[in-house]
Design an enzyme around this catalytic site. Structure first.
Site, PDB file in Angstrom:
ATOM      1  N   VAL A  93       0.318  -1.385  -2.028  1.00 48.48           N
ATOM      2  CA  VAL A  93       0.095  -0.552  -3.202  1.00 48.48           C
ATOM      3  C   VAL A  93       0.614  -1.242  -4.462  1.00 48.48           C
ATOM      4  O   VAL A  93      -0.040  -1.216  -5.504  1.00 48.48           O
ATOM      5  CB  VAL A  93       0.725   0.852  -3.021  1.00 48.48           C
ATOM      6  CG1 VAL A  93       0.544   1.692  -4.271  1.00 48.48           C
ATOM      7  CG2 VAL A  93       0.110   1.556  -1.823  1.00 48.48           C
ATOM      8  N   CYS A  94       1.762  -1.896  -4.381  1.00 50.37           N
ATOM      9  CA  CYS A  94       2.305  -2.610  -5.543  1.00 50.37           C
ATOM     10  C   CYS A  94       1.370  -3.744  -5.951  1.00 50.37           C
ATOM     11  O   CYS A  94       1.132  -3.967  -7.142  1.00 50.37           O
ATOM     12  CB  CYS A  94       3.698  -3.154  -5.236  1.00 50.37           C
ATOM     13  SG  CYS A  94       4.934  -1.874  -4.955  1.00 50.37           S
ATOM     14  N   ASP A  95       0.845  -4.437  -4.988  1.00 50.03           N
ATOM     15  CA  ASP A  95      -0.125  -5.507  -5.233  1.00 50.03           C
ATOM     16  C   ASP A  95      -1.340  -4.949  -5.951  1.00 50.03           C
ATOM     17  O   ASP A  95      -1.752  -5.455  -7.013  1.00 50.03           O
ATOM     18  CB  ASP A  95      -0.514  -6.130  -3.884  1.00 50.03           C
ATOM     19  CG  ASP A  95      -1.549  -7.223  -3.987  1.00 50.03           C
ATOM     20  OD1 ASP A  95      -2.694  -6.934  -4.394  1.00 50.03           O
ATOM     21  OD2 ASP A  95      -1.244  -8.369  -3.639  1.00 50.03           O
TER      22      ASP A  95
END
Length: 116
Positions: free
Chosen positions: A8-10
């Site tokens: 999700v951060c990516d």
């Protein structure tokens, strides 16, 4: 965000990198994570991310503490979005209760466009 090396951060960082190119020179997109600066630089180079400024909250967790997003037990910052205007006033906030949730990109971008 918790860590750039998670799915999700990516995806979040890639999305905001794409949007940053459309927002003009008066908008700066910052991504704060607890990753080491060298890990952030490695990831940005591999991902081709060049519009988002990466900042590390690794050493002191000062961002997490100041913005109320530090998860002390995990030494991670929770996923959150802040839109701050030119006078350093927070205009929009989103706190996500689950690290696996994506932020509401559209609402965050609307808030940026409203003040830029």
């Amino acid at each position: 965000m918790p860590s750039i090396d998670t799915g999700v951060c990516d995806a979040q960082t890639r999305r905001f990198n794409e949007e940053a190119a459309k927002l003009g020179d008066n908008v700066v997109v910052l991504t704060v994570s607890v990753d080491l600066p060298m890990a952030q630089a490695r990831w940005c180079g591999a991902a081709g991310v060049d519009k988002v400024v990466m900042l590390s909250d690794y050493k002191t967790n000062s961002f997490g503490e100041a913005y109320g997003v530090l998860i002390k037990e995990l030494a991670l910052d929770m996923r959150s979005i802040f839109v701050i205007d030119a006078n350093d006033t927070i205009q929009y906030v989103e706190y996500l209760s689950e690290m696996t949730e994506h932020p509401n990109y559209e609402k965050a971008l609307e808030a940026v466009k409203a003040i830029s």
